[in-house]
Write an enzyme that holds these catalytic residues in place. Sequence first.
Site, PDB file in Angstrom:
ATOM      1  N   SER A   1       0.839  -1.202   0.000  1.00 35.28           N
ATOM      2  CA  SER A   1       0.000   0.000   0.000  1.00 35.28           C
ATOM      3  C   SER A   1       0.869   1.246   0.000  1.00 35.28           C
ATOM      4  O   SER A   1       1.979   1.242   0.524  1.00 35.28           O
ATOM      5  CB  SER A   1      -0.885  -0.014   1.255  1.00 35.28           C
ATOM      6  OG  SER A   1      -1.468   1.248   1.476  1.00 35.28           O
TER       7      SER A   1
ATOM      8  N   TYR B   1      -1.437  -0.395  11.002  1.00 36.02           N
ATOM      9  CA  TYR B   1      -1.755  -1.056   9.724  1.00 36.02           C
ATOM     10  C   TYR B   1      -0.638  -0.766   8.726  1.00 36.02           C
ATOM     11  O   TYR B   1      -0.099  -1.682   8.100  1.00 36.02           O
ATOM     12  CB  TYR B   1      -3.107  -0.564   9.178  1.00 36.02           C
ATOM     13  CG  TYR B   1      -3.227  -0.792   7.686  1.00 36.02           C
ATOM     14  CD1 TYR B   1      -3.086   0.271   6.799  1.00 36.02           C
ATOM     15  CD2 TYR B   1      -3.418  -2.064   7.182  1.00 36.02           C
ATOM     16  CE1 TYR B   1      -3.145   0.066   5.434  1.00 36.02           C
ATOM     17  CE2 TYR B   1      -3.485  -2.288   5.807  1.00 36.02           C
ATOM     18  CZ  TYR B   1      -3.345  -1.214   4.942  1.00 36.02           C
ATOM     19  OH  TYR B   1      -3.393  -1.429   3.581  1.00 36.02           O
TER      20      TYR B   1
ATOM     21  N   LYS C   1       2.459  -3.212   6.768  1.00 37.76           N
ATOM     22  CA  LYS C   1       2.824  -3.265   5.348  1.00 37.76           C
ATOM     23  C   LYS C   1       4.322  -3.000   5.182  1.00 37.76           C
ATOM     24  O   LYS C   1       5.001  -3.667   4.397  1.00 37.76           O
ATOM     25  CB  LYS C   1       1.995  -2.256   4.543  1.00 37.76           C
ATOM     26  CG  LYS C   1       0.527  -2.625   4.426  1.00 37.76           C
ATOM     27  CD  LYS C   1       0.303  -3.979   3.756  1.00 37.76           C
ATOM     28  CE  LYS C   1      -1.167  -4.314   3.621  1.00 37.76           C
ATOM     29  NZ  LYS C   1      -1.392  -5.656   3.047  1.00 37.76           N
TER      30      LYS C   1
HETATM   31  C1  WQD Z   1      -9.226   9.465   1.772  1.00 36.30           C
HETATM   32  C2  WQD Z   1      -9.511  10.938   2.082  1.00 36.30           C
HETATM   33  C3  WQD Z   1      -9.940  11.375   4.380  1.00 36.30           C
HETATM   34  C4  WQD Z   1     -13.794   9.389   4.761  1.00 36.30           C
HETATM   35  C5  WQD Z   1      -6.492   4.394   3.570  1.00 36.30           C
HETATM   36  C6  WQD Z   1      -5.310   3.520   3.869  1.00 36.30           C
HETATM   37  C7  WQD Z   1      -4.763   2.949   2.588  1.00 36.30           C
HETATM   38  C8  WQD Z   1      -5.863   2.212   1.901  1.00 36.30           C
HETATM   39  C9  WQD Z   1      -7.015   3.177   1.605  1.00 36.30           C
HETATM   40  C10 WQD Z   1      -5.929  -0.106   2.478  1.00 36.30           C
HETATM   41  C11 WQD Z   1      -8.835  11.394   3.362  1.00 36.30           C
HETATM   42  C12 WQD Z   1     -11.162  11.715   3.524  1.00 36.30           C
HETATM   43  C13 WQD Z   1     -12.597   9.846   4.248  1.00 36.30           C
HETATM   44  C14 WQD Z   1     -14.822  10.306   5.133  1.00 36.30           C
HETATM   45  C15 WQD Z   1     -13.393  12.109   4.426  1.00 36.30           C
HETATM   46  N1  WQD Z   1      -6.304   1.133   2.702  1.00 36.30           N
HETATM   47  N2  WQD Z   1     -12.413  11.193   4.081  1.00 36.30           N
HETATM   48  N3  WQD Z   1     -14.571  11.636   4.938  1.00 36.30           N
HETATM   49  O1  WQD Z   1      -6.819   7.309   4.367  1.00 36.30           O
HETATM   50  O2  WQD Z   1      -6.107   7.799   1.968  1.00 36.30           O
HETATM   51  O3  WQD Z   1      -6.066   5.462   2.793  1.00 36.30           O
HETATM   52  O4  WQD Z   1      -7.469   3.678   2.867  1.00 36.30           O
HETATM   53  O5  WQD Z   1      -5.253  -0.551   1.626  1.00 36.30           O
HETATM   54  O6  WQD Z   1      -3.704   2.078   2.896  1.00 36.30           O
HETATM   55  O7  WQD Z   1      -4.295   4.308   4.461  1.00 36.30           O
HETATM   56  O8  WQD Z   1      -8.223   6.589   2.385  1.00 36.30           O
HETATM   57  O9  WQD Z   1     -10.601   6.774   1.842  1.00 36.30           O
HETATM   58  O10 WQD Z   1      -9.913   6.664   4.295  1.00 36.30           O
HETATM   59  O11 WQD Z   1      -9.497   8.730   2.977  1.00 36.30           O
HETATM   60  O12 WQD Z   1     -13.197  13.328   4.279  1.00 36.30           O
HETATM   61  O13 WQD Z   1     -15.924   9.927   5.612  1.00 36.30           O
HETATM   62  O14 WQD Z   1     -10.907  11.078   2.289  1.00 36.30           O
HETATM   63  O15 WQD Z   1      -9.767  12.340   5.402  1.00 36.30           O
HETATM   64  O16 WQD Z   1      -8.414  12.717   3.190  1.00 36.30           O
HETATM   65  P1  WQD Z   1      -6.765   6.902   2.945  1.00 36.30           P
HETATM   66  P2  WQD Z   1      -9.635   7.129   2.911  1.00 36.30           P
END
Ligand code: WQD
Length: 351
Positions: A126, A151, A155
Amino acid sequence: MDKILVTGGCGFIGSHTIVDLVQNGFDVICADNNSRSNEGILNGVEKIINKRIKNYKVDLCIYDDTYAIFQENPGIKGIIHFAAYKAVGESVEKPLMYFDNNLNSLINILKCAEEFNVPHFVFSSSCTVYGNPDSMIVTEDTPQKPAESPYGATKQMGEQIIRDTIKSNSVNAILLRYFNPVGAHPSINIGELPIGKPANLVPAITQTAIGKIPLMNVFGTDYDTRDGSCVRDYIHVCDIAHAHTLALNYLIGNKNTSNCEVFNLGTGNGYTVLEVIAAFEKVSGVQLNYKLGPRRPGDVVAIYANNSKAKTDLGWVPGLGIDVMMDTAWKWELKLKNDENLFTTQIAGLN
Ligand code: WQD
């Protein structure tokens, strides 16, 4: 046909990868204990490929049970290892559960790969291994910062365990660093099945739009970005899936230049949270109910991929854009609502 073991094959990326592997001539078996997935997804896989995939409902942290899969399936040509817990927030609350599950399952799979002379190994890694990088466009050589969560640490450690292990055996490995996988298969027979309230952006958007969640929070709009919200590299799950097939063929064709190669899997484009919401509203015609809220601890401000290595070496061409990502994600959410018993019924049928 070369037989491939896909661990975590009932999961989001795993199920889409099984479809792509079978459609490209591989024979596939699955190992998934369904602790974080739904075996009913294999019915959707079957509808697409017209073939039943056998799932070994095994906890890969139990060595003897993992070993038995290989004993029953001599000649496995490759392993794609997805099986792991992946909820960032949960990993902060329960770090030992994450280290125990994600690392011991990997170690058992690597032990069996060595024991049964499995030549090729593809690891589900990731972009989280980069931590909070100094530059927002990362290459595979971008120095890794401390992981933002346990997490992410699993990785980083997983990659190191693989690098060190294969120095002492004849396994060839590829580490695939996914950016933000989203969307669903265009047949809408398979897609993402978040457990509980979704932490990730796109399922949070679609569940809010369909009414499962009353209101969605945008976590932070005071960042130093185009519109103040975080930037990510969203990539269609089918493009991610196909990269696994290409990676296996790269190894089987002896095209690798070392026994452990790393590839970024992202589109190379960054979208802000607000831009993703706007894209969703345009594609779905739904006005999303969201509010601008405070930052989420641990969030990286902006990160997206330099994906030129995967394009050049694997011949990977991610072709599905943000509109297709939103359209398929939304259609999958609609399907789940229309067939609310879709998985419970099918699970009942399976057991
Ligand atoms: C993306 C953006 C949030 C939800 C994580 C893991 C990565 C992979 C994908 C496994 C951020 C914003 C989110 C919400 C929001 N996982 N957000 N409101 O954190 O980039 O990655 O998930 O493989 O390894 O680290 O993804 O989709 O959680 O967030 O504003 O209700 O969306 O703050 O900026 P992230 P995400």
